[in-house]
Scaffold this motif. Structure first.
Motif, short mmCIF file in Angstrom:
data_model
loop_
_atom_site.label_atom_id
_atom_site.label_comp_id
_atom_site.label_asym_id
_atom_site.label_seq_id
_atom_site.Cartn_x
_atom_site.Cartn_y
_atom_site.Cartn_z
N UNK A 1 0.75 -1.33 0.05
CA UNK A 1 -0.19 0.08 -0.06
C UNK A 1 0.97 1.24 -0.03
N UNK A 2 1.96 1.24 0.67
CA UNK A 2 2.71 2.67 0.72
C UNK A 2 3.41 2.81 -0.55
N UNK A 3 3.40 1.86 -1.61
CA UNK A 3 4.11 2.17 -2.94
C UNK A 3 3.19 2.69 -3.71
N UNK A 4 1.81 2.33 -3.61
CA UNK A 4 0.94 2.57 -4.63
C UNK A 4 1.22 4.00 -5.09
N UNK A 5 0.86 5.12 -4.31
CA UNK A 5 0.94 6.40 -4.50
C UNK A 5 2.10 6.88 -4.87
N UNK A 6 3.38 6.23 -4.79
CA UNK A 6 4.75 6.80 -5.24
C UNK A 6 4.84 6.16 -6.65
N UNK A 7 4.07 4.98 -6.93
CA UNK A 7 4.43 4.64 -8.26
C UNK A 7 3.64 5.50 -9.32
N UNK A 8 2.43 5.83 -8.97
CA UNK A 8 1.66 6.61 -9.71
C UNK A 8 2.10 7.95 -9.82
N UNK A 9 2.92 8.55 -8.99
CA UNK A 9 3.51 9.69 -8.95
C UNK A 9 4.88 9.80 -9.63
N UNK A 10 5.33 8.57 -9.97
CA UNK A 10 6.54 8.34 -10.58
C UNK A 10 6.57 8.54 -12.04
N UNK A 11 5.31 8.76 -12.53
CA UNK A 11 5.28 8.72 -13.89
C UNK A 11 5.04 7.45 -14.76
N UNK A 12 4.97 6.31 -14.10
CA UNK A 12 5.05 5.08 -14.76
C UNK A 12 3.64 4.64 -15.48
N UNK A 13 2.42 5.33 -14.91
CA UNK A 13 1.14 4.88 -15.63
C UNK A 13 1.09 5.16 -16.87
#
Length: 523
Positions: free
Chosen positions: A277-289
């Protein structure tokens, strides 16, 4: 006449040659300082040159703007209004239209700024980004056992394993919490590989992985990705420690690789990291989507499966739902419902379920024509239970109900109940639930229900259906007889209350099971 003509020519000549106009400040890119050729709006609302955003993302550059704010580069949307205004200004000012700057020139500017201003100007406040994320996740994830090597073309199916209806819960249906590209077991080759992995302290481990991921040699990239994928599959605590800006930035670049092993292992590593769960926001905000969306559109078949799984996993987080929709995930997810891969269809449907809990995404799905597609899936029996859950979400909005009535949903759903074509009691309950949501506050429903001869079907459900289905059928019959017409319904409350049916999936191996959310599936 002649003199006047010469005078006009003289004025025109001076205005075009001796009085050049300075570009308006709002037309200039804050990073490159040049007139923007391809302006884009980022998530925080500012406008930049597209290539400038790309460079900033790749270098981890977060500039401080003139007003002291820091932009959020996770979402990029073309600013067509700004581009039109710039071109109109160029035409009126007799200035050549701007051309897109070269990547290297912008990179040089950014690196110079980073070197001169120091790290304090460009730091990323992860605490600020994740303030809204609850400390205790509502579910516990089990291990992610994705296969490291290419696996045979077999598909997971859960349609025959839906079983007992879960008790009503207070949260919207969380469904299964793991993408179907996982299994609870490792292949023999995976086990052999995992035995060869020597875990070093986290700092050196990340350094070793990053060194391989950033290598220009493809075989070293493959080694780094296999190492990352193996570690994040078996070590839950390592998933959080390795979900760093450096690792995510490297993965973002490798997702677009044309080499099969690089592409598939990169996107599988993203899926593994997204489980925590702590990673989900990080991944979206990293520009990977955006890269995940591109893979879902045209990646390798296995990469498409993992991309759908990653989007599903990220969409579980409430704070990600709107952003994922804004970045354009909905059209390819709808298209993926027709994929030849059952895993891709399954995870795309679950991603759409979670995304459709957000009102802005429901509006987008209506405009994209999702309702006829979902009704066709229900009618054909292909992922009917998932499609009905999405339709339940859609029926919670006025636009969704109107579109469903226009698409003849009443006749379709009544026909399914009459023909007893639904594959389980839970699917029947959700079919009745969609009708129930459509029935309130709509005189159109009464007319359409009479045309579909719904009364006899609802009476049978009232007599022989499950408890929740009987209650909904009873209320609809009362409404059709003229009672309770004035009743007000809180549509969002209907979803939040858990009034919809919640089938379960059992997840686990021999002698061990984990119950996740409201679905239960054995992998």
């Amino acid at each position: 006449m002649g003199g006047n003509g010469k005078h006009r020519w003289k004025i025109s000549f001076r205005s075009s040659s001796s009085m050049p106009k300075q570009s308006p400040k709002e037309f200039m890119c804050p990073v490159s300082g040049s007139l923007m050729a391809d302006p884009v709006v980022v998530a925080s609302g500012q406008t930049f040159e597209r290539i400038s955003v790309q460079v900033c993302r790749n270098l981890g550059f977060v500039p401080v703007l003139g007003d002291g704010s820091r932009p959020d580069f996770t979402v990029v949307i073309p600013n067509l209004a700004m581009k039109s205004a710039i071109l109109n200004w160029c035409a009126a000012s007799r200035v050549d239209p701007p051309t897109e700057p070269e990547y290297r020139s912008v990179e040089t500017l950014v690196r110079a700024a980073m070197g001169s201003d120091g790290d304090d100007r460009f730091e990323t406040s992860e605490k600020e980004l994740l303030r809204a994320v609850p400390e205790n996740p509502p579910v516990t994830f089990s291990h992610a056992a994705t296969e490291v090597n290419h696996r045979p073309n077999h598909f997971y199916s859960s349609s025959s394993e839906e079983s007992v209806i879960a008790a009503v819960q207070a949260t919207p249906l969380p469904l299964t919490t793991r993408p179907s590209c996982y299994s609870s077991f490792s292949s023999s080759s995976d086990e052999a590989l995992s035995l060869t992995v020597t875990l070093n302290p986290i700092s050196s481990e990340e350094e070793e992985i990053l060194g391989k991921l950033k290598s220009s040699e493809v075989h070293e990239q493959e080694e780094g990705l296999i190492l990352l994928r193996t570690i994040t599959r078996t070590k839950e605590d390592v998933r959080v420690s390795l979900c760093t800006p450096g690792v995510l930035s490297a993965l973002r670049l490798l997702l677009i690789s044309k080499y099969a092993l690089v592409q598939t292992n990169a996107v599988a590593s993203v899926v593994n990291l997204s489980l925590e769960k702590p990673n989900k926001a990080k991944i979206v905000r990293s520009g990977i989507v955006p890269q995940l969306i591109d893979l879902l559109k045209g990646g390798l078949p296995e990469s498409q499966e993992h991309a759908a799984g990653a989007l599903f996993s990220l969409a579980i987080e409430d704070n990600n739902k709107t952003a994922i929709g804004v970045m354009g995930a909905l059209p390819p997810l709808l298209h993926a419902l027709r994929s030849e891969s059952e895993r891709t269809r399954h995870d795309s449907a679950l991603a759409l379920y979670h995304l459709s809990l957000d009102q802005s995404n429901r509006v987008k799905l209506v405009k994209l024509g999702a309702i006829p597609t979902l009704l066709a899936m229900v009618k054909s029996g292909d992922l009917a239970s998932r499609a009905l859950l999405i339709l339940c979400n859609m029926a919670a909005s006025a636009d969704g109900r109107s579109a469903m009535l226009d698409a003849n949903a009443v006749d379709c759903l009544v026909g399914l109940l009459r023909g007893k074509e639904l594959d389980s009691e839970s699917t029947q309950e959700n079919c009745v639930a969609v009708l129930y949501l459509l029935s309130h506050g709509s005189m159109r429903f009464k007319g359409l229900a009479r045309e579909a001869r719904a009364v006899e079907v609802l009476r049978e459900v009232e007599e022989r259906g499950s408890g929740r289905a009987r209650e909904k059928a009873k209320r609809m019959l009362q409404m059709m007889r003229g009672r309770d017409e004035e009743e007000e319904v809180d549509w969002e409350g209907v979803l939040e209350s858990g009034a919809l049916s919640q089938p379960r999936f059992r997840v686990g191996g021999a002698g061990k099971q984990h119950i996740h959310g409201a679905y239960s599936t054995e992998f």
